[in-house]
Every structure is written in structure tokens, then in C-alpha cells.
Scaffold this active site. Structure first.
Site, PDB file in Angstrom:
ATOM      1  N   GLU A  42     -19.139  -1.028  -8.820  1.00 24.40           N
ATOM      2  CA  GLU A  42     -18.334  -1.724  -7.815  1.00 24.40           C
ATOM      3  C   GLU A  42     -18.839  -1.318  -6.434  1.00 24.40           C
ATOM      4  OE1 GLU A  42     -13.889  -1.077  -5.955  1.00 24.40           O
ATOM      5  OE2 GLU A  42     -14.082  -0.963  -8.135  1.00 24.40           O
ATOM      6  N   ARG A  46     -16.748  -1.898   2.534  1.00 25.54           N
ATOM      7  CA  ARG A  46     -16.331  -0.997   3.612  1.00 25.54           C
ATOM      8  C   ARG A  46     -17.428  -0.783   4.643  1.00 25.54           C
ATOM      9  NH1 ARG A  46     -13.339   4.010   0.389  1.00 25.54           N
ATOM     10  NH2 ARG A  46     -11.914   2.729  -0.867  1.00 25.54           N
ATOM     11  N   THR A  69     -12.767  -3.267  -2.593  1.00 26.33           N
ATOM     12  CA  THR A  69     -12.119  -3.247  -1.283  1.00 26.33           C
ATOM     13  C   THR A  69     -12.160  -4.637  -0.646  1.00 26.33           C
ATOM     14  OG1 THR A  69     -13.078  -1.016  -1.063  1.00 26.33           O
ATOM     15  CG2 THR A  69     -11.762  -1.811   0.766  1.00 26.33           C
ATOM     16  N   LYS A 129      -5.789  -2.497 -11.033  1.00 25.71           N
ATOM     17  CA  LYS A 129      -6.340  -1.231 -10.566  1.00 25.71           C
ATOM     18  C   LYS A 129      -5.169  -0.347 -10.140  1.00 25.71           C
ATOM     19  CE  LYS A 129      -9.120   0.513  -6.678  1.00 25.71           C
ATOM     20  NZ  LYS A 129     -10.161   0.153  -5.705  1.00 25.71           N
TER      21      LYS A 129
END
Length: 209
Positions: A42, A46, A69, A129
Site C-alpha cells: 500500500e 502522503r 491514505t 481497516k
């Protein structure tokens, strides 16, 4: 019909979570992770170069790469265009879920409470998650959430390291465990790809029954 997250994962149970400041390191990182046995990763949105990192790692061919994210519909669109095979969000956002459905990719929303889990399940997301897993109470919290929702599968992420891995993987509600300890910011800053390979191999070995 969009494939489920579990079918995209193809049975692998360790999900390296990568925050990569320098896109130029993406190829070497992909090679180290693959050499350690990782079959998926993943890449978090960011950093400014996240799309470049996704493209490079997706082109590597040895792994199924997704985007993490993801906070907005625009990020979801850009991630999929860059080669993301799945999308992970730290929270529950109906617009992100809707966009991923439109794009035909599995989406894993983040949850921290039973209320959020109920909303995710109602939206058709049976894989979520648990984030941030350790600060929320770790395996005890996961078990408490899983008990009334046997249809839910979890990808706990946040504060997990190799010492806590086995406890999570032992829970039947856990589909996979996400973590950044295999390829931390410090590893990437040093260019320590051999250590990334070693830590990945150790995690993969412990995830095998």
C-alpha cells in the site's frame, strides 16, 4: 462486478504500508519487498510523489499495489490512473467509496468504532481497516468489534510491529495486517534495502501457517 479486496490480495496476509518521500527509490524498494516475499503493498498518498511511486511499483510486476491514505474522490481517481489495484482510506467516507465503485476497484474504509463499522457494512464494505489499531486497544478491541459482526473482515494497521504480528494473524476475523515497520522512513532515508528485504522475509515467514 468489482472484485473483492480478498480476491485482489490473493491470500497474502502481510501488507507493507509505504510512505515514500523520494520517487527515485521506488524501483529499489519494490525489488527489496519482492525479494523478501511480499506480494502486495500500500503506497500512501502522503507525499507529493505518491503517484509516481505507484506507477513505478505497479510496473514492477511482482506485486499487487494499492493506494493508501486516500481522503478524496480526486485522490482515488489519480491513484487508480497511476495503477492502484485497490484503495485504502484511514476513515469512512461515502464519496470515496462511491468513486471507487465507479472506478471498479475494491475500497477498504478505515473504522475505529462499532458505529463506523455498521455504516461500512451497510455500504457493502465487508473488509475494513481498523485504524489506528494499537492506540485503539489492539487485538482486544478487534475481538470486541468482530464478535457482533461475524461477516466483517479486518486489516488492522497502526502501531503494529513484528512482535505483535502473530496475535493479530491468529484472529480469524483478520484478513491481513498492514504495517510500516518493514520499510520505515529511516530505512528509506538510509537506503537500507537489504534490511527491508530481511524484515519483509521475516514477516512473511511468520504469516505462513
Amino acid at each position: 462486478m468489482t472484485a473483492g479486496f480478498d480476491s485482489v490480495l490473493r491470500g497474502f496476509r502481510i501488507l507493507p504500508v509505504l510512505t515514500v518521500p523520494d520517487p527515485a527509490t521506488a524501483r529499489l524498494l519494490a525489488e527489496a519487498l519482492t525479494a523478501g516475499g511480499a506480494r502486495g503493498a500500500e503506497v500512501t498518498f502522503r507525499t507529493p510523489g505518491a503517484e509516481h511511486v505507484l506507477k513505478t511499483m505497479a510496473a514492477h510486476g511482482g506485486m499487487t499495489v494499492g493506494a493508501g491514505t486516500v481522503l478524496t474522490q480526486d485522490q482515488a481517481e489519480r491513484a487508480v490512473a497511476a495503477g492502484a489495484r485497490f484503495v485504502v482510506s484511514p476513515g469512512y467516507d461515502e464519496e470515496v467509496i462511491a468513486k471507487c465503485r465507479e472506478l471498479g476497484v475494491p475500497v477498504v474504509p478505515g473504522i475505529a468504532t462499532a458505529t463506523e463499522l455498521m455504516r461500512a457494512l451497510r455500504a457493502g464494505c465487508d473488509t475494513v481497516k481498523l485504524f489506528p489499531a494499537e492506540p485503539l486497544g489492539g487485538v482486544r478491541t478487534l475481538k470486541a468489534l468482530a464478535a457482533p459482526f461475524p461477516q466483517a473482515r479486518f486489516v488492522p494497521t497502526g502501531g503494529i510491529d513484528i512482535s505483535r504480528l502473530a496475535a493479530y494473524l491468529a484472529d480469524p476475523a483478520v484478513l491481513a495486517v498492514g504495517g510500516s515497520w518493514m520499510a520505515s522512513a529511516a530505512h528509506l532515508a538510509r537506503g537500507d534495502y537489504e534490511e527491508i528485504r530481511r524484515l519483509t522475509a521475516e514477516a512473511m515467514e511468520r504469516s505462513t501457517p
